[in-house]
Write a protein that holds these residues in place. Structure first.
Motif, short mmCIF file in Angstrom:
data_model
loop_
_atom_site.label_atom_id
_atom_site.label_comp_id
_atom_site.label_asym_id
_atom_site.label_seq_id
_atom_site.Cartn_x
_atom_site.Cartn_y
_atom_site.Cartn_z
N ASP A 18 0.64 -1.35 -0.12
CA ASP A 18 -0.36 0.05 -0.14
C ASP A 18 0.97 1.57 -0.07
N PRO A 19 0.00 2.11 -0.38
CA PRO A 19 1.16 3.65 -0.73
C PRO A 19 1.78 3.70 1.17
N GLY A 20 2.94 4.74 1.13
CA GLY A 20 3.47 4.57 2.22
C GLY A 20 4.10 3.71 3.22
N GLU A 21 3.71 2.54 3.09
CA GLU A 21 4.26 1.28 2.86
C GLU A 21 6.15 1.49 3.20
N PRO A 22 6.49 1.01 3.79
CA PRO A 22 8.17 0.62 3.82
C PRO A 22 8.15 -0.10 2.56
N LEU A 23 7.55 -1.04 2.14
CA LEU A 23 8.49 -1.75 0.60
C LEU A 23 7.24 -0.91 -0.36
#
Length: 228
Positions: A18-23
């Motif tokens: 998801d947008p903003g996740e570390p990956l």
């Protein structure tokens, strides 16, 4: 060997963040996909034009199912013809889109969308459905395969377990391949999906969403502490 033959009876791993996740970065998605391939995955499912282009370049011979998410509710998986064409342009083998009977944001029918994609690109089209009625309509619209991806996600509380009953019902009913997807969290559930007639099994969160998996462990320990 066709793409459908390559994934028959095997695992497809969904590599999404998801947008903003570390990956949330194409390099991370490529690393996840390569790790999945090392573990025996036959194919990859991913979302977003940026990630799909990176994955196609890094894994040119790996079956790739692509989609675009626009929003988080309603018809949001490759919801319009424009989204579907953008996904097809990345070089994916299969374009996945919302295959429910709900109205599409651009006003087109599913059949019109499928026909327009095929008129421009040599790709397969996968319908993500939530019910038998959805699947029947999607097959009538001309899709090449059907996934149980949206079962439990079109209203009401989301169930905990995968909808293996729907997998079995569709496999017995349809003349196109049925892909089991959605809340498959264990190898045993994946194997049962094949026994129910799935052509292939897609697993995402249980493999490629470490924050979600970590949260489950952390929550279980918190509950244990509170009860002790």
């Amino acid at each position: 060997m066709s793409v459908l033959d390559e994934i028959r009876g095997r695992l497809v791993v969904s590599c999404q963040a998801d947008p903003g996740e570390p990956l949330d970065d194409p390099a991370h998605m490529v690393a996840l996909a390569r790790s999945a391939r090392c573990g025996g995955a036959a194919g990859i499912r991913a979302q977003g034009v940026r990630d799909l282009r990176a994955l196609r370049a890094a894994l040119p011979d790996t079956p790739l199912i692509g989609l675009v998410k626009d929003g988080a509710s309603g018809v949001y998986i490759t919801p319009t013809l424009g989204h579907a064409l953008a996904v097809a342009e990345t070089g994916v083998d299969i374009v996945a889109l919302d295959g429910t009977t709900r109205p599409r944001p651009d006003g087109r029918t599913l059949a019109a969308t499928v026909a327009a994609v095929r008129a421009r690109y040599d790709v397969l089209v996968m319908a993500d459905v939530a019910s038998v009625a959805d699947a029947d309509a999607a097959v009538a619209a001309g899709v090449d395969l059907v996934g149980t991806t949206l079962s439990g996600y079109t209203g009401g509380a989301v169930p905990h377990d995968p909808d293996l009953d729907l997998v079995g019902a569709l496999a017995a009913r349809l003349d196109v391949p049925v892909v089991a997807e959605g809340r498959i969290n264990t190898p045993e559930e994946a194997a049962e999906a094949l026994r129910r007639g799935a052509h292939a099994v897609v697993v995402g969160t249980a493999i490629t969403r470490p924050a979600v998996v970590t949260g489950r462990f952390a929550a279980a320990l918190l509950t244990s502490r509170e009860l002790s």
